[in-house]
Each structure stands twice: as structure tokens, then as C-alpha cells.
Write a protein that holds these residues in place. Sequence first.
Motif, PDB file in Angstrom:
ATOM      1  N   ASP A 296      69.844 125.035 -49.821  1.00 23.75           N
ATOM      2  CA  ASP A 296      69.135 123.752 -49.839  1.00 23.75           C
ATOM      3  C   ASP A 296      67.795 123.857 -49.112  1.00 23.75           C
ATOM      4  O   ASP A 296      66.812 123.201 -49.495  1.00 23.75           O
ATOM      5  CB  ASP A 296      69.989 122.662 -49.199  1.00 23.75           C
ATOM      6  CG  ASP A 296      71.199 122.279 -50.037  1.00 23.75           C
ATOM      7  OD1 ASP A 296      71.249 122.666 -51.218  1.00 23.75           O
ATOM      8  OD2 ASP A 296      72.091 121.595 -49.501  1.00 23.75           O
ATOM      9  N   ALA A 297      67.763 124.665 -48.046  1.00 22.61           N
ATOM     10  CA  ALA A 297      66.513 124.832 -47.291  1.00 22.61           C
ATOM     11  C   ALA A 297      65.428 125.439 -48.167  1.00 22.61           C
ATOM     12  O   ALA A 297      64.251 125.059 -48.061  1.00 22.61           O
ATOM     13  CB  ALA A 297      66.769 125.704 -46.065  1.00 22.61           C
ATOM     14  N   HIS A 298      65.813 126.363 -49.043  1.00 24.63           N
ATOM     15  CA  HIS A 298      64.816 126.951 -49.938  1.00 24.63           C
ATOM     16  C   HIS A 298      64.187 125.888 -50.832  1.00 24.63           C
ATOM     17  O   HIS A 298      62.967 125.872 -51.039  1.00 24.63           O
ATOM     18  CB  HIS A 298      65.454 128.068 -50.775  1.00 24.63           C
ATOM     19  CG  HIS A 298      65.355 129.407 -50.142  1.00 24.63           C
ATOM     20  ND1 HIS A 298      64.313 130.280 -50.354  1.00 24.63           N
ATOM     21  CD2 HIS A 298      66.162 130.016 -49.239  1.00 24.63           C
ATOM     22  CE1 HIS A 298      64.487 131.376 -49.647  1.00 24.63           C
ATOM     23  NE2 HIS A 298      65.607 131.242 -48.959  1.00 24.63           N
ATOM     24  N   LEU A 299      65.012 125.006 -51.362  1.00 21.21           N
ATOM     25  CA  LEU A 299      64.472 123.930 -52.200  1.00 21.21           C
ATOM     26  C   LEU A 299      63.552 123.011 -51.399  1.00 21.21           C
ATOM     27  O   LEU A 299      62.468 122.634 -51.861  1.00 21.21           O
ATOM     28  CB  LEU A 299      65.615 123.115 -52.811  1.00 21.21           C
ATOM     29  CG  LEU A 299      66.200 123.589 -54.132  1.00 21.21           C
ATOM     30  CD1 LEU A 299      67.356 122.695 -54.533  1.00 21.21           C
ATOM     31  CD2 LEU A 299      65.118 123.609 -55.217  1.00 21.21           C
ATOM     32  N   ALA A 300      63.981 122.654 -50.198  1.00 22.50           N
ATOM     33  CA  ALA A 300      63.183 121.747 -49.376  1.00 22.50           C
ATOM     34  C   ALA A 300      61.850 122.371 -48.991  1.00 22.50           C
ATOM     35  O   ALA A 300      60.794 121.709 -49.048  1.00 22.50           O
ATOM     36  CB  ALA A 300      63.969 121.363 -48.122  1.00 22.50           C
ATOM     37  N   LEU A 301      61.873 123.632 -48.601  1.00 21.70           N
ATOM     38  CA  LEU A 301      60.633 124.294 -48.186  1.00 21.70           C
ATOM     39  C   LEU A 301      59.717 124.545 -49.381  1.00 21.70           C
ATOM     40  O   LEU A 301      58.487 124.450 -49.255  1.00 21.70           O
ATOM     41  CB  LEU A 301      60.964 125.603 -47.470  1.00 21.70           C
ATOM     42  CG  LEU A 301      61.675 125.423 -46.126  1.00 21.70           C
ATOM     43  CD1 LEU A 301      62.178 126.749 -45.589  1.00 21.70           C
ATOM     44  CD2 LEU A 301      60.757 124.753 -45.105  1.00 21.70           C
ATOM     45  N   ALA A 302      60.306 124.841 -50.526  1.00 20.67           N
ATOM     46  CA  ALA A 302      59.483 124.957 -51.733  1.00 20.67           C
ATOM     47  C   ALA A 302      58.832 123.622 -52.062  1.00 20.67           C
ATOM     48  O   ALA A 302      57.695 123.561 -52.557  1.00 20.67           O
ATOM     49  CB  ALA A 302      60.329 125.445 -52.901  1.00 20.67           C
ATOM     50  N   GLY A 303      59.540 122.538 -51.753  1.00 22.57           N
ATOM     51  CA  GLY A 303      58.951 121.211 -51.929  1.00 22.57           C
ATOM     52  C   GLY A 303      57.752 120.996 -51.025  1.00 22.57           C
ATOM     53  O   GLY A 303      56.739 120.398 -51.440  1.00 22.57           O
ATOM     54  N   VAL A 304      57.826 121.496 -49.799  1.00 18.38           N
ATOM     55  CA  VAL A 304      56.673 121.405 -48.893  1.00 18.38           C
ATOM     56  C   VAL A 304      55.507 122.208 -49.453  1.00 18.38           C
ATOM     57  O   VAL A 304      54.350 121.742 -49.466  1.00 18.38           O
ATOM     58  CB  VAL A 304      57.058 121.907 -47.485  1.00 18.38           C
ATOM     59  CG1 VAL A 304      55.824 121.982 -46.587  1.00 18.38           C
ATOM     60  CG2 VAL A 304      58.111 121.001 -46.857  1.00 18.38           C
ATOM     61  N   LEU A 305      55.797 123.411 -49.918  1.00 20.84           N
ATOM     62  CA  LEU A 305      54.731 124.239 -50.508  1.00 20.84           C
ATOM     63  C   LEU A 305      54.093 123.547 -51.710  1.00 20.84           C
ATOM     64  O   LEU A 305      52.863 123.594 -51.894  1.00 20.84           O
ATOM     65  CB  LEU A 305      55.298 125.595 -50.927  1.00 20.84           C
ATOM     66  CG  LEU A 305      55.763 126.517 -49.796  1.00 20.84           C
ATOM     67  CD1 LEU A 305      56.501 127.728 -50.371  1.00 20.84           C
ATOM     68  CD2 LEU A 305      54.581 126.966 -48.938  1.00 20.84           C
ATOM     69  N   LYS A 306      54.908 122.912 -52.514  1.00 19.70           N
ATOM     70  CA  LYS A 306      54.387 122.188 -53.681  1.00 19.70           C
ATOM     71  C   LYS A 306      53.512 121.020 -53.239  1.00 19.70           C
ATOM     72  O   LYS A 306      52.412 120.801 -53.775  1.00 19.70           O
ATOM     73  CB  LYS A 306      55.566 121.691 -54.522  1.00 19.70           C
ATOM     74  CG  LYS A 306      55.177 120.839 -55.731  1.00 19.70           C
ATOM     75  CD  LYS A 306      54.492 121.659 -56.810  1.00 19.70           C
ATOM     76  CE  LYS A 306      54.285 120.827 -58.073  1.00 19.70           C
ATOM     77  NZ  LYS A 306      53.557 121.582 -59.122  1.00 19.70           N
ATOM     78  N   ASP A 307      53.974 120.271 -52.240  1.00 17.46           N
ATOM     79  CA  ASP A 307      53.214 119.108 -51.768  1.00 17.46           C
ATOM     80  C   ASP A 307      51.854 119.501 -51.204  1.00 17.46           C
ATOM     81  O   ASP A 307      50.894 118.727 -51.291  1.00 17.46           O
ATOM     82  CB  ASP A 307      54.004 118.361 -50.696  1.00 17.46           C
ATOM     83  CG  ASP A 307      55.230 117.654 -51.250  1.00 17.46           C
ATOM     84  OD1 ASP A 307      55.308 117.473 -52.483  1.00 17.46           O
ATOM     85  OD2 ASP A 307      56.116 117.283 -50.446  1.00 17.46           O
ATOM     86  N   PHE A 308      51.780 120.690 -50.626  1.00 15.03           N
ATOM     87  CA  PHE A 308      50.521 121.133 -50.039  1.00 15.03           C
ATOM     88  C   PHE A 308      49.706 122.017 -50.989  1.00 15.03           C
ATOM     89  O   PHE A 308      48.715 122.619 -50.587  1.00 15.03           O
ATOM     90  CB  PHE A 308      50.783 121.867 -48.720  1.00 15.03           C
ATOM     91  CG  PHE A 308      51.047 120.929 -47.574  1.00 15.03           C
ATOM     92  CD1 PHE A 308      50.027 120.581 -46.693  1.00 15.03           C
ATOM     93  CD2 PHE A 308      52.295 120.362 -47.387  1.00 15.03           C
ATOM     94  CE1 PHE A 308      50.259 119.696 -45.649  1.00 15.03           C
ATOM     95  CE2 PHE A 308      52.546 119.482 -46.351  1.00 15.03           C
ATOM     96  CZ  PHE A 308      51.518 119.146 -45.474  1.00 15.03           C
ATOM     97  N   GLY A 309      50.132 122.077 -52.235  1.00 12.98           N
ATOM     98  CA  GLY A 309      49.361 122.782 -53.249  1.00 12.98           C
ATOM     99  C   GLY A 309      49.397 124.285 -53.158  1.00 12.98           C
ATOM    100  O   GLY A 309      48.571 124.968 -53.774  1.00 12.98           O
ATOM    101  N   VAL A 310      50.361 124.826 -52.417  1.00 10.82           N
ATOM    102  CA  VAL A 310      50.439 126.281 -52.274  1.00 10.82           C
ATOM    103  C   VAL A 310      51.087 126.917 -53.494  1.00 10.82           C
ATOM    104  O   VAL A 310      50.753 128.032 -53.882  1.00 10.82           O
ATOM    105  CB  VAL A 310      51.206 126.656 -50.989  1.00 10.82           C
ATOM    106  CG1 VAL A 310      51.364 128.167 -50.860  1.00 10.82           C
ATOM    107  CG2 VAL A 310      50.486 126.093 -49.765  1.00 10.82           C
ATOM    108  N   ILE A 311      52.030 126.215 -54.109  1.00 10.60           N
ATOM    109  CA  ILE A 311      52.624 126.704 -55.347  1.00 10.60           C
ATOM    110  C   ILE A 311      52.332 125.722 -56.463  1.00 10.60           C
ATOM    111  O   ILE A 311      52.136 124.523 -56.228  1.00 10.60           O
ATOM    112  CB  ILE A 311      54.149 126.938 -55.220  1.00 10.60           C
ATOM    113  CG1 ILE A 311      54.886 125.646 -54.863  1.00 10.60           C
ATOM    114  CG2 ILE A 311      54.434 128.036 -54.199  1.00 10.60           C
ATOM    115  CD1 ILE A 311      56.422 125.791 -54.861  1.00 10.60           C
TER     116      ILE A 311
END
Length: 440
Positions: A296-311
Motif C-alpha cells: 500500500d505504501a508503494h501506491l501512496a508514494l507513487a501518488g505523491v510522485l504523481k501529484d508533484f509531477g515527477v511521474i
Amino acid sequence: MSQVAALYPSHIAELHRRTEQALARGGFEHLVIPSGTSHYQVFDDRDYPYAVNPQFKAWLPLTRAPGSWLVATPGQKPKLIFLQPFDYWHVVPSAPSGYWVEHFDIVIIRKPEEALQHLPANPARCAILGEPQSTVGHFAPNNPAPVVNYLEYHRAFKTPYEVEMMRQATKRGVRAHRAAERAFRAGASEFGIHLVYCQAAAQDANDLPYSNIIAINEHGAVLHYTDRDTVAPQSPRSFLIDAGAAHDGYACDITRTYAYDAGSEFQAMIDAVDAAQLTMCDQVRAGVDYKQIHLDAHLALAGVLKDFGVINVSPEAAVATGVSSAFFPHGIGHGIGLQVHDVAGFAASDEGGTIAKPDGHPHLRLTRVLEPGMAVTIEPGLYFIDMLLDEVKKNGHADSVDWARVDAFKPYGGIRIEDDVVCTDDAPVNLTRDGFAEAG
């Protein structure tokens, strides 16, 4: 009577219960635990820093008692054979005292070999838990698997006494973390911050439960960075500190990340990881598979990356393709207590066996289902590590990442937030957040 003293008798009673079961599993009559010894480095006359045997300090709060022994026999009061040598080269350990001594028969010896007079008559009837150099006479550690497996598996379940010891360690660690942040903002070097931390914790390298990670700017991208520059950077941007403290043999493990500019985008990313981490901490509940918290942490952290335009892809796609692992390459945490990375993290049962790590996640240190009494760390992180990002490109997923955004964040190194959390029958107890709140 102090709270620790009030909690100790039930802790000892639980250890007696576990010992009786463990000895029955192995067919032994006595549990014999050497405290450990000091020994010299090869080809040198310097000794390695002494570290007490964890099996020994589980029973009593002695962390500097080399050459001592503990004997636990079902139905009898445990015996402490305490080495207090005649020595004018070093400080001689003080005679045992405190709330715990009434629970032991204590014998003082002056030479290591005198222990043989007080150990059980037949070593073949003993489970002797320790390292090879703890051998005295015909008593050599045998570390029988049935006994070790049982004791280490159940060590995951902390008694109220142990939780209180970890709480005390956390108070010391929080005090030192606050001092370290002040030193960073005052312009100190990594080495200078380390010294401030040790001073505030009143512990040095031999007392701390692990080597401090003090990382400024890009150094935050090195997961176990311990080099500690002696000169402060001209332009401090970020500070990642992963540092703990000890209390009578028990550890805390705390990580925080700070931006020098509180209004920066990097601080906003820290805040987003912090919010996600709190949600993960709330998952530390009875019946929850720890592996699922990690996934679940991977999904949440990927969400942070998405929100900040990194991915550029969805969090689900980033996890499925392994892109998230380039930014979050370690496990969500581990057990903690007598050791920072507490034992039996993969144990299938108290008879042994292994619970496998999830495919593609080789660095997770705990795979058990959580139960009341377990204490774990929750430490999500996001990092900008060139060698891992190069793998993303080599694996054909370069289009998943906005490389200009990576370049913007790379000078800050990385983010990690870590708390120590105890599973209960109800809501989890976050020792770290409680410690910071109490400190004000």
C-alpha cells in the motif's frame, strides 16, 4: 514504586513462561545465557566495542556486564553470575542494584572461569545462547534451533514493561532530534550535527543503537549515509536524519526530513509524505498483514510522485512496472525492541519456517501478520538516486518519468519519515509521535 518497577514482575513472569516452553521444545533443563565478552580485532591490540547479548538483556537492564552469565531453570529463581573483576585498567562494573535485583539470585565472581562453579553441572542439559567467544571451560554456546526459534518468535510481542522502556528511549531520541534540527538550521556541518545529537542524547557511538545517518542536501539519497562531512555546505537545502537512542537495552528508531526553506516545494513534498506516513501508521492493527502495508505504501508514494509531477503515469502503473521502486527502494520497516532490526521478522511460527517477501520487494524486513504487542517501524521514503533512475530508463520506462522534475528535486536528495508504532487490541500506539507531542 516507579512505573518500570511496577511493570517488571509481569515481564519476568512472561520470560519464565516462554523459557519453560522453549526448553521443552528442545529437551533441555536449563537456559544459560552469557552476556558476551570483549574481544580483540585481528592483528591488533584494540578490542571491538562490546555489545551485550540480546538474549541476556531481555531479562535485566544490564548492558555493560561482559563476562557475566544468566541461568534460568523452570520453577527456580533465575541466577545472575556477575563478573566484577579486579581491574585497574578499566572501570569495574558496579554491583547490581535497582528494582530488578530482588528477582534474581546474584553471585559475584572476580575471574571469568569462576562462573563454572555456579553454572549447572551438566552442560549437555543446557540450552546455551551466545557467541562462540563466550565459551568458558566446557560451557560453549550451542544455540539449539528449537529454543532460539521459540524465544525469538515470541520476542516480537512486547510486554508492557518493554513498551515503557521503548517509550523512555524515544524521549531521549526526540530530545536529540530537536537539537539536531536546530543545529542544521544554524548552519552546522553533518559532523557538527552528529556531535550535537550525541550531546543531547547523552550517548555516543557505543551507546546509540545504530550509527547516526546525518545527511544534508544530495546525501539524503544515500540510504545509509554515515560519512558526515566536517564542512557545512554553502547552500543548505535539506536535512535527513535517521538516528535513535537506547534506554537500558531497548531502542528507538526515528527519521525526519526537513527543508531549509519552509516555503519550498520540497517541504510541500515532505508534508505529503508525512501525511501518507500517518495513514500507514494507522494500519498497524491486529490481523493486518505487514506485507500489505508495504505494498500500500508503494501506491501512496507513487501518488505523491504523481501529484508533484515527477511521474506521468498512474500510481498503479508505476507500481506494476517497478517505477515506484526506483523512488522507494527499501522496505516499509521492521520489528524493533531489544534490537533496532528485531529478530524473527520472517518467522512462519515459533517452530521456524519462513514467510516469503512479496515478489519484487527484496528489502522488506518483516512479513508477519501483526498481532497485539508487536512493535514495528513505519518508514516510507522517496529518493532521487541516479543508479536506480538509470535502471528505469534501461527497462524501457523513461516515458513514465518527467526528468525535468527529477532534476529539480535531485539536489534535495530524498525524504524519509519514520515512527515506532505498537500494535494493540485497538488503535495503534505511535511512540514517536507521542514523544514529539510530549516534548512540545
